[in-house]
Write a protein that holds these residues in place. Structure first.
Motif, PDB file in Angstrom:
ATOM      1  N   VAL A  89       0.838  -1.205   0.000  1.00  0.00           N
ATOM      2  CA  VAL A  89       0.000   0.000   0.000  1.00  0.00           C
ATOM      3  C   VAL A  89       0.870   1.250   0.000  1.00  0.00           C
ATOM      4  CG1 VAL A  89      -1.637   1.338   1.340  1.00  0.00           C
ATOM      5  CG2 VAL A  89      -1.982  -1.098   1.070  1.00  0.00           C
ATOM      6  N   ILE A  90       1.903   1.250   0.856  1.00  0.00           N
ATOM      7  CA  ILE A  90       2.745   2.439   0.955  1.00  0.00           C
ATOM      8  C   ILE A  90       3.485   2.699  -0.356  1.00  0.00           C
ATOM      9  CG2 ILE A  90       4.817   3.334   2.074  1.00  0.00           C
ATOM     10  CD1 ILE A  90       3.769   2.004   4.641  1.00  0.00           C
ATOM     11  N   CYS A  91       4.026   1.645  -0.954  1.00  0.00           N
ATOM     12  CA  CYS A  91       4.782   1.837  -2.201  1.00  0.00           C
ATOM     13  C   CYS A  91       3.869   2.360  -3.312  1.00  0.00           C
ATOM     14  CB  CYS A  91       5.416   0.528  -2.652  1.00  0.00           C
ATOM     15  SG  CYS A  91       6.680  -0.051  -1.547  1.00  0.00           S
ATOM     16  N   VAL A  92       2.714   1.713  -3.480  1.00  0.00           N
ATOM     17  CA  VAL A  92       1.815   2.143  -4.558  1.00  0.00           C
ATOM     18  C   VAL A  92       1.413   3.595  -4.328  1.00  0.00           C
ATOM     19  CG1 VAL A  92      -0.443   1.797  -5.614  1.00  0.00           C
ATOM     20  CG2 VAL A  92       0.955  -0.159  -5.021  1.00  0.00           C
ATOM     21  N   ARG A  93       1.130   3.909  -3.072  1.00  0.00           N
ATOM     22  CA  ARG A  93       0.721   5.263  -2.751  1.00  0.00           C
ATOM     23  C   ARG A  93       1.836   6.259  -3.078  1.00  0.00           C
ATOM     24  NH1 ARG A  93      -3.097   7.654   0.089  1.00  0.00           N
ATOM     25  NH2 ARG A  93      -2.568   9.616   1.084  1.00  0.00           N
ATOM     26  N   TYR A  96       2.070   6.768  -6.756  1.00  0.00           N
ATOM     27  CA  TYR A  96       0.878   7.493  -7.216  1.00  0.00           C
ATOM     28  C   TYR A  96       1.008   8.981  -6.887  1.00  0.00           C
ATOM     29  CZ  TYR A  96      -4.124   8.596  -7.625  1.00  0.00           C
ATOM     30  OH  TYR A  96      -5.334   9.133  -7.958  1.00  0.00           O
ATOM     31  N   GLN A 145      -3.338   5.616 -11.799  1.00  0.00           N
ATOM     32  CA  GLN A 145      -3.498   4.568 -10.788  1.00  0.00           C
ATOM     33  C   GLN A 145      -2.961   3.244 -11.291  1.00  0.00           C
ATOM     34  OE1 GLN A 145      -7.685   4.627  -9.729  1.00  0.00           O
ATOM     35  NE2 GLN A 145      -7.388   6.349  -8.336  1.00  0.00           N
ATOM     36  N   LEU A 149       0.292   1.114  -9.849  1.00  0.00           N
ATOM     37  CA  LEU A 149       0.185  -0.314  -9.542  1.00  0.00           C
ATOM     38  C   LEU A 149       1.204  -1.121 -10.328  1.00  0.00           C
ATOM     39  CD1 LEU A 149      -2.354  -1.424  -7.894  1.00  0.00           C
ATOM     40  CD2 LEU A 149      -2.968  -2.478 -10.035  1.00  0.00           C
ATOM     41  N   VAL A 205      -5.858  -3.270  -3.413  1.00  0.00           N
ATOM     42  CA  VAL A 205      -4.576  -3.152  -4.088  1.00  0.00           C
ATOM     43  C   VAL A 205      -3.539  -4.202  -3.666  1.00  0.00           C
ATOM     44  CG1 VAL A 205      -2.605  -1.629  -4.398  1.00  0.00           C
ATOM     45  CG2 VAL A 205      -4.915  -0.747  -4.638  1.00  0.00           C
ATOM     46  N   PRO A 206      -3.348  -4.478  -2.357  1.00  0.00           N
ATOM     47  CA  PRO A 206      -2.319  -5.459  -2.013  1.00  0.00           C
ATOM     48  C   PRO A 206      -2.558  -6.801  -2.701  1.00  0.00           C
ATOM     49  CG  PRO A 206      -3.056  -4.331  -0.045  1.00  0.00           C
ATOM     50  CD  PRO A 206      -3.955  -3.880  -1.148  1.00  0.00           C
ATOM     51  N   ALA A 285      -8.871  -3.777  -7.854  1.00  0.00           N
ATOM     52  CA  ALA A 285      -7.573  -3.138  -8.018  1.00  0.00           C
ATOM     53  C   ALA A 285      -7.694  -1.661  -8.377  1.00  0.00           C
ATOM     54  CB  ALA A 285      -6.770  -3.848  -9.090  1.00  0.00           C
TER      55      ALA A 285
END
Lengths: 649, 319
Positions: A89-93, A96, A145, A149, A205-206, A285
């Motif tokens: 979650v942190i990485c995707v965020r 983004y 987004q 991802l 997402v995860p 997703a």
């Protein structure tokens, strides 16, 4: 996406071949003569015997309940899986937020400048246009987004893939252990992974990223191992004679020598991750995939297309850029390489800051093209005029009904009518004739596992759809492939069409096929044919074109007509490529026939959808496992190489 | 070399620990990574696959964005997984639920991670329907006892010699397989696999004026395009559908419910308050649904159109 690694050794001399075929069949017949009466007496023939099934639904339901009840308290979740999920979650965020902060101008500039440095000005222009097109279609935020991802999923897949590949490339023992695992992972339809990940990580997402990693890491691992094993022996010996340590050899010689394979692996991983990004929308997703999926729900082909086009554009851009990077590897580096990279960096920063100062971070709403409406009008016209009552040829609905009654039903009934042991025998015979006794054993065990799981009937139903779709695909694919191999013009015309069909998310097809063919198995088959056709056409064309020109020349000098040339020289010589085309066709068709569960395809696809929709682990996982077994069996039965080369993918 | 590797490992591990927060990581409390980006207040709503659910979400989204200044993310999830996602905080609210007693037991009573959000104001009813043009020609088809007489006319290539009873998505509440068996009907349940596929097929049937029998439900905008008449099943009595294997009665009338994530309900501020007060009628919902599904307006445009002409309805949700 299909790499052609098929200059497999030609099968042995025809005489010997015939002998071995006869010997194999005799052996099988002997085994059958002993085993079948036994099996028949113990468990009656017909469908898979109930005594040989294991009911796994109860333990699976218990597992599912345990997970839900312990997800917020058990150490396994709190101290391990929770961290993984958090990190994702942190990485995707993070990615983004960076993309949003750069704004549409910054992102477009960055992408084109990177493309310019890696692949030249033409691709840079193409990249810029592609990104702007995503904006014009009103898909900027979903595209970002999806991109966020993808970045995380691809980086993780590459890391995992390289690690596995290093292990397999350096140790023979690990290689032997990993190869069947990677083989299996590659033939699995992506749909089958979703449920187990969702159960552990929940919707969102995860789960989507992890499912994507499982799906996209194998090609990277496989190609890394291939590159490491393929390194030039003489170079290695020379490096060794300099007294280097094992680690130095790895870092300074083996990995640099494997650059090409590594880049090809990256390319394949990106493509697979993109195709998964859409399927993962079923488990929340977000991004472009979700837009396609939502459009599907309101029967809006135009909107689905508007979200599908950015995916195609991203795929084409990424494919071309990484491909071009691979080609330029061998060349001398540009003398001012560093300075040019610096220019690119400064340029990006300047554009991003300018965009920010101008207050134009978000894509302006006014700059949008509405393609949904004209597309929907076209689809409506098609269904109004083609669905039924077309003079002479009949409408598409009539074709679908005929296809169902005359092809699908007889094949399914035939398969179900066959006694279970005879199905196993047929599978064994096919797999053994085309491969080794090992592949035959895998295929038979996979088929038997389907029976043991208690889903014999739906699996054979799915199998009948796969067989019918593969037959149609091969007829169309070989014909088109032959046409393309004989004429450059046809091939040039076909290329963009094939690109689009291959990268367009499968979900986009589903509504038009229902509009044309009604609900049922026929539209599922139609969607599968559309999806699998490009790969078959490509491999066929490539195989035919690679036929030795000398052989063609000599046959021409003997006065062979073009038709004779094709039949007696080109097709026999291209046999390995054609077999590979069959194999790829089967694997791709299976992947879509399963998704056909969403349009009334029934059988295993329906059960996976039902399992996902109802959170019913037992139904979903058993069907997923059966799909895996079916994929494994079909892959082994059509495995084109005689024996996998000692080194190589 | 060795020292450098060790440093790298230590640095890596510690930064990972920093990144994820040392010690316990509760994955049941993670929002979507796309939520609250750039300091905006966001709400994540789950959309189910039927158009009515899209209409609820579209209007809620429009009001949240234009009246209260939130950013709204929507995620399409099936019903049961949506409950799970709601309990984990991946989505903040479900706007339309057709009744899931197991889930209510688990998440509302036991775990207390979900709280009821009140009535949506719409009453849902599932049933079996035939097209009205067919019911007019054969009035007796509207009683289940006479269905067998028409099985021949309902046959399709997929139904294998029997009449076809078309069902939709596997995620929808359905007892149809048990019903066909327990009522001893000469029909085969064929699952279209998704509402979209089912709607497409119904429209095609209607265009050709063909007879069909389908699982369908109110409220539904499609009734305006394809008028359908319900087939009477044995009357519903409280508890007659308790055992899924033995069901032999009609479906109940369900007042549709909203549900919120417990944390969101407590600290969601104006957004949570609005979603709790959100209550409209079947006609309102159909109006928006019809604009989305038939006139192909984007959900946002449809919501705006409705909001512009029904100000009195939604003004009361804001106070």
């Amino acid at each position: 996406m299909a790499t052609v690694t098929a200059d497999a050794p030609r099968t042995a001399l025809p005489g010997f071949l015939k002998q071995s075929v006869v010997r194999k069949l005799l052996l099988l017949a002997l085994a059958a003569a002993v085993l079948v009466p036994l099996a028949d007496a113990r468990w009656a023939s017909g469908s898979w015997p109930g005594a040989l099934t294991v009911d796994v639904s109860e333990p699976l339901t218990r597992v599912s309940d345990w997970i839900i009840d312990n997800r917020d308290s058990h150490p396994l979740f709190i101290y391990f899986l929770g961290h993984i999920s958090n990190a994702v979650v942190i990485c995707v965020r993070a990615v983004y937020l960076v993309l949003l902060a750069a704004g549409w101008a910054g992102v477009t500039a960055a992408a084109s400048l990177v493309a310019w440095r890696v692949a030249g000005p033409r691709l840079a222009a193409g990249t810029g246009v592609a990104f702007l097109a995503c904006g014009f279609l009103g898909m900027w935020v979903p595209t970002m987004q999806t991109l966020a991802l993808m970045v995380v999923a691809v980086l993780t897949s590459v890391a995992v893939g390289v690690l596995l590949g290093l292990a397999a490339g350096l140790s023979d023992r690990l290689d032997r252990m990993l190869r069947p695992v990677l083989d299996t992972m590659q033939v699995l339809p992506a749909f089958a992974y979703l449920l187990p990940v969702v159960l552990v990580f929940g919707i969102g997402v995860p789960a989507a990223v992890l499912a994507t990693v499982v799906y996209a890491a194998p090609p990277m691992a496989r190609l890394t191992a291939l590159g490491l094993r393929g390194a030039d022996k003489e170079v290695l010996e020379a490096v060794e004679s300099l007294g280097t340590t094992a680690r130095q050899r790895l870092l300074t010689a083996r990995i640099p020598l494997a650059r090409k394979e590594l880049l090809l692996g990256l390319n394949q991983t990106i493509m697979m991750a993109l195709s998964m990004a859409v399927i993962a929308s079923v488990i929340g997703a977000g991004g472009l995939g979700d837009r396609v999926y939502q459009a599907l729900a309101s029967v809006d082909v135009g909107a689905a297309l508007a979200a599908g086009i950015p995916i195609v554009l991203l795929a084409v851009v990424l494919d071309r850029v990484t491909g071009a990077a691979g080609e330029q590897l061998g060349e001398e580096p540009h003398p001012n390489g560093r300075r040019l990279w610096l220019y690119a960096l400064v340029g990006t920063a300047a554009v991003a800051v300018a965009g920010r100062l101008a207050g134009r971070l978000d894509w302006p709403d006014a700059w949008a093209l509405n393609i949904a409406e004209p597309v929907n009008r076209a689809v409506d016209w098609m269904t109004d005029h083609l669905y039924s009552g077309v003079p002479v040829v009949g409408g598409t609905a009539d074709w679908a009904a005929h296809f169902t009654t005359w092809v699908l039903d007889p094949v399914r009934d035939g398969l179900l009518w066959l006694p279970w042991w005879s199905v196993l025998l047929i599978v064994a015979a096919l797999a053994w004739l085309i491969g080794t006794w090992r592949t035959a054993l895998t295929a038979v065990l996979a088929m038997a596992a389907i029976g043991v799981l208690g889903v014999w009937k739906p699996s054979l139903d799915t199998l009948s759809q796969v067989l019918a779709a593969v037959a149609v695909t091969l007829v169309l694919g070989f014909a088109t492939g032959i046409a393309a191999a004989r004429s450059d013009r046809v091939e040039r015309l076909l290329r963009p069409v094939l690109d689009v069909f291959q990268t367009m998310p499968q979900f986009v097809y589903l509504i038009p096929v229902v509009a044309l063919f009604g609900v049922g198995r026929a539209p599922a088959v139609a969607a599968a044919v559309v999806y699998a056709l490009p790969a078959v056409v490509r491999i066929t064309t490539q195989g035919l074109r690679q036929v030795d020109p000398a052989a063609l020349e000599s046959s021409r000098s003997l006065g062979a007509t073009p038709a004779q040339q094709l039949r007696q020289v080109q097709l026999p010589l291209a046999r390995p490529a054609l077999l590979l085309a069959v194999n790829q066709g089967v694997v791709l068709v299976l992947a879509v026939v399963i998704i056909g569960g969403l349009v009334g395809g029934g059988a295993l696809g329906y059960e996976v959808v039902a399992g996902l929709a109802r959170g019913d682990l037992a139904t979903g996982l058993v069907a997923g496992a059966a799909i895996v077994c079916l994929g494994l069996m079909l892959d082994r039965v059509t495995q084109p190489t005689v024996r996998r080369a000692k080194k190589g993918a | 070399m060795r020292i450098r590797t060790t440093t790298a490992v230590v640095a890596g591990v510690s930064s990972l620990a920093l990144l994820t927060g040392c010690g316990a990581a509760d994955m049941t409390k993670q929002a979507s990574p796309f939520a609250n980006a750039q300091g905006a207040k966001t709400v994540t709503l789950s959309v189910q696959s039927w158009v009515g659910a899209q209409a609820n979400v579209a209007v809620a989204q429009y009001l949240l964005e234009h009246e209260l200044g939130y950013r709204v993310d929507t995620v399409q999830v099936d019903e049961i997984p949506a409950w799970d996602a709601l309990s984990q905080g991946r989505v903040d609210a479900i706007m339309e639920d057709w009744g899931h007693p197991d889930q209510e037991e688990r998440y509302i009573k036991d775990k207390r991670t979900i709280v009821p959000g009140g009535d949506l104001g719409v009453t849902g009813h599932i049933g079996w329907y035939v097209p009205t043009y067919f019911a007019k020609k054969h009035p007796d088809v509207t009683d289940w006892k006479n269905l067998d007489k028409y099985a021949d006319q309902m046959r399709t290539a997929e139904s294998g010699g029997k009449g076809q009873l078309m069902d939709g998505s596997p995620s929808y509440v359905t007892n149809d397989k048990a019903l066909v068996k327990n009522l001893d009907l000469d029909y085969q349940v064929v699952f279209a696999g998704s509402e979209a596929a089912q709607i497409t097929q119904i429209k095609q049937f209607a265009k050709a004026e063909k007879s069909f029998l389908t699982y369908w439900y109110e409220p539904q905008w499609l009734f305006k395009k394809v008028p359908m008449t319900e087939v009477k099943l044995p009357a519903y009595k409280e508890g007659c559908d308790a055992d899924p294997e033995k069901v032999a009665c009609a479906y109940p009338h369900t007042p549709l419910q909203k549900y919120l994530n417990a944390d969101f309900a407590r600290s969601g501020g104006e957004a949570a308050a609005l979603l709790k007060k959100f209550k409209w009628t079947t006609e309102d919902q159909n109006e928006v649904s019809l604009m989305i599904a038939e006139q192909k307006l984007s959900p946002e445009a449809a919501a705006k159109k409705w909001a512009d002409s029904h100000e009195s309805t939604w003004k009361s949700w804001l106070s």
